[in-house]
Write a protein that holds these residues in place. Sequence first.
Motif, PDB file in Angstrom:
ATOM      1  N   LEU A  26     -21.783  -3.628 -14.966  1.00  0.00           N
ATOM      2  CA  LEU A  26     -22.516  -2.421 -14.591  1.00  0.00           C
ATOM      3  C   LEU A  26     -24.007  -2.684 -14.520  1.00  0.00           C
ATOM      4  O   LEU A  26     -24.706  -2.158 -13.637  1.00  0.00           O
ATOM      5  CB  LEU A  26     -22.216  -1.310 -15.594  1.00  0.00           C
ATOM      6  CG  LEU A  26     -20.775  -0.767 -15.571  1.00  0.00           C
ATOM      7  CD1 LEU A  26     -20.563   0.233 -16.697  1.00  0.00           C
ATOM      8  CD2 LEU A  26     -20.467  -0.113 -14.229  1.00  0.00           C
ATOM      9  N   GLY A  27     -24.540  -3.494 -15.472  1.00  0.00           N
ATOM     10  CA  GLY A  27     -25.955  -3.847 -15.416  1.00  0.00           C
ATOM     11  C   GLY A  27     -26.294  -4.621 -14.157  1.00  0.00           C
ATOM     12  O   GLY A  27     -27.331  -4.376 -13.522  1.00  0.00           O
ATOM     13  N   ALA A  28     -25.397  -5.549 -13.790  1.00  0.00           N
ATOM     14  CA  ALA A  28     -25.635  -6.323 -12.565  1.00  0.00           C
ATOM     15  C   ALA A  28     -25.616  -5.413 -11.337  1.00  0.00           C
ATOM     16  O   ALA A  28     -26.421  -5.571 -10.413  1.00  0.00           O
ATOM     17  CB  ALA A  28     -24.583  -7.419 -12.434  1.00  0.00           C
ATOM     18  N   VAL A  29     -24.690  -4.439 -11.332  1.00  0.00           N
ATOM     19  CA  VAL A  29     -24.633  -3.502 -10.205  1.00  0.00           C
ATOM     20  C   VAL A  29     -25.918  -2.687 -10.118  1.00  0.00           C
ATOM     21  O   VAL A  29     -26.499  -2.512  -9.033  1.00  0.00           O
ATOM     22  CB  VAL A  29     -23.404  -2.578 -10.346  1.00  0.00           C
ATOM     23  CG1 VAL A  29     -23.473  -1.439  -9.338  1.00  0.00           C
ATOM     24  CG2 VAL A  29     -22.124  -3.367 -10.141  1.00  0.00           C
ATOM     25  N   ALA A  30     -26.392  -2.177 -11.275  1.00  0.00           N
ATOM     26  CA  ALA A  30     -27.608  -1.361 -11.273  1.00  0.00           C
ATOM     27  C   ALA A  30     -28.810  -2.175 -10.805  1.00  0.00           C
ATOM     28  O   ALA A  30     -29.625  -1.709  -9.989  1.00  0.00           O
ATOM     29  CB  ALA A  30     -27.854  -0.793 -12.671  1.00  0.00           C
ATOM     30  N   VAL A  31     -28.961  -3.401 -11.302  1.00  0.00           N
ATOM     31  CA  VAL A  31     -30.088  -4.245 -10.894  1.00  0.00           C
ATOM     32  C   VAL A  31     -30.002  -4.578  -9.412  1.00  0.00           C
ATOM     33  O   VAL A  31     -31.019  -4.574  -8.690  1.00  0.00           O
ATOM     34  CB  VAL A  31     -30.105  -5.531 -11.747  1.00  0.00           C
ATOM     35  CG1 VAL A  31     -31.124  -6.532 -11.206  1.00  0.00           C
ATOM     36  CG2 VAL A  31     -30.441  -5.195 -13.199  1.00  0.00           C
ATOM     37  N   THR A  32     -28.795  -4.865  -8.940  1.00  0.00           N
ATOM     38  CA  THR A  32     -28.620  -5.184  -7.514  1.00  0.00           C
ATOM     39  C   THR A  32     -28.977  -3.999  -6.630  1.00  0.00           C
ATOM     40  O   THR A  32     -29.664  -4.146  -5.605  1.00  0.00           O
ATOM     41  CB  THR A  32     -27.176  -5.629  -7.246  1.00  0.00           C
ATOM     42  OG1 THR A  32     -26.860  -6.757  -8.070  1.00  0.00           O
ATOM     43  CG2 THR A  32     -26.992  -6.005  -5.791  1.00  0.00           C
ATOM     44  N   VAL A  33     -28.531  -2.793  -7.023  1.00  0.00           N
ATOM     45  CA  VAL A  33     -28.845  -1.591  -6.243  1.00  0.00           C
ATOM     46  C   VAL A  33     -30.354  -1.355  -6.222  1.00  0.00           C
ATOM     47  O   VAL A  33     -30.935  -1.037  -5.172  1.00  0.00           O
ATOM     48  CB  VAL A  33     -28.099  -0.374  -6.827  1.00  0.00           C
ATOM     49  CG1 VAL A  33     -28.615   0.922  -6.198  1.00  0.00           C
ATOM     50  CG2 VAL A  33     -26.602  -0.508  -6.596  1.00  0.00           C
ATOM     51  N   ARG A  34     -31.016  -1.525  -7.379  1.00  0.00           N
ATOM     52  CA  ARG A  34     -32.476  -1.343  -7.427  1.00  0.00           C
ATOM     53  C   ARG A  34     -33.169  -2.351  -6.531  1.00  0.00           C
ATOM     54  O   ARG A  34     -34.105  -2.011  -5.789  1.00  0.00           O
ATOM     55  CB  ARG A  34     -32.967  -1.501  -8.856  1.00  0.00           C
ATOM     56  CG  ARG A  34     -34.475  -1.295  -9.026  1.00  0.00           C
ATOM     57  CD  ARG A  34     -34.861  -1.398 -10.495  1.00  0.00           C
ATOM     58  NE  ARG A  34     -36.271  -1.134 -10.670  1.00  0.00           N
ATOM     59  CZ  ARG A  34     -37.228  -2.045 -10.582  1.00  0.00           C
ATOM     60  NH1 ARG A  34     -36.900  -3.312 -10.284  1.00  0.00           N
ATOM     61  NH2 ARG A  34     -38.493  -1.726 -10.766  1.00  0.00           N
ATOM     62  N   SER A  35     -32.705  -3.600  -6.559  1.00  0.00           N
ATOM     63  CA  SER A  35     -33.315  -4.616  -5.711  1.00  0.00           C
ATOM     64  C   SER A  35     -33.137  -4.287  -4.238  1.00  0.00           C
ATOM     65  O   SER A  35     -34.074  -4.438  -3.432  1.00  0.00           O
ATOM     66  CB  SER A  35     -32.694  -5.982  -6.033  1.00  0.00           C
ATOM     67  OG  SER A  35     -33.190  -6.969  -5.163  1.00  0.00           O
TER      68      SER A  35
END
Length: 484
Positions: A26-35
């Motif tokens: 989930l953290g990776a998804v959130a960081v990817t979406v922000r990027s």
Amino acid sequence: MTVSLPRISARVRILLWLLVVMAVALGAVAVTVRSILQRDVDHRISQLLTQETGEFANFVPQGVDPDTGGRFDTADRLLRIYLQRQYADPDEELLGLTGRPGDRPDVIRQRRDLPRGTALWRDTASLTRIRASEDSFGTLERPNGELRWAKVEIGASPGGQPGAFVVAFHPERERAVADKTFWMLLALSGVALLMTTGIGWAVAGRILAPVRLVRTTAAELTEQDLTRRIPVEGRDDIAALAETFNAMLDRLERAFAAQRVFVDDAGHELRTPITIVRGHLELMGDDPADREETVRLVTDELDRMSRIVEDLLLLAGAERPDFVTPEPVQLAELTADVFVKVRTLGEREWVLDGVADREVRLDPQRMTQAMVQLAQNAVQHTVPGQRIRIGSRSVGSRAEAGRDGADRVELYVADHGPGIPPEDAEVIFERFRRGTSRRGTRTSGAGLGLAIVRAIAEGHHGRVELRRTEGGGATFVLTLETAS
């Protein structure tokens, strides 16, 4: 001093690993979406700056002064007319700068409100740097936030000053939207983790319930009570584990039961000669003849005890994988050798009934031991002069061997004694079990001989059978499967 760490259950470990994996995902998804959102913001700003400067660059050669109907004669007039006709985005500033690069520029701007302290037209130092820059696009890092800009230079007209068209964009609000989305995703991920914790705890508990039941059942097992079993539900790996555990308990229960019977029977069989030895020693007098008789009786009982112990050790070794050591053996030679050896066991009419002329894989020493034991058993239950037949034969043919391509060989000992009652046929191969005496004959063994024969047969992956002898008597047959 050894510090014992608290034991972590499998349920907790599964849940922790699940939460770690989900948190990372989930953290990776959130960081990817922000990027991705930040990259989209940068791309949109670049497109906007390029579009605005391109439109102005096209207007410069084509624009017409509405007052004169001709070309613009000054940069100041060009910039004022152009800015009057443009509508800027909420975070965008469209400015006109006049004056020479390096000097403090005069600013032409649109009338619109921007957050206090962020407007570029009020920042003379930043305007001077943009005007003096040789680049057409750039970024300024200011105390009140980042600024993206682009400019188009305008040459000086006769009697006028040069100028520049500047597009400035404040990306903070756009990036704040991306950050807000990022934090919203993190909040939703936290809620998802909490829900996963509850669901995972319940699911892991349900899945591991049979495992806990296995542990509880194992802790409650004792040598006196091996009857508990685990209920099997479903067809998954946990159900297979429960089935395997129940099968193990079945084997343990049978093993402990056999052990108890074995110990009881062995104690009974050994207790009798010990009692006889002790009684004779206690009653032994000073008379030399009495002493000699006592010694003879004691020695006979000790020999019997020794035979019982040797037989018990042999049966205990039957569980080992190296109990038999098969090798290629000519069955005719083995049968003839056994016949020669057993002829000395008693005054009987010994007959070599037949031999199988073929090679088989078996342990010749163990097989000889089994055949001699069967012959000794036949001697004990016959009288002098009665016939005992020894032989071997092949049964079936390779054409009739069946799907596994194996046929059988049989080694047998047949006597013409009183035979064995049907009620004894089921028990005579068990340890310390004797059949009813046949025609008054008396046996002195401990009841281990036929158990040893069965152990040797099973060690060869075969079996021992009791059959009736034609004309009366008992025939013991060792049946072995052989590869074709």
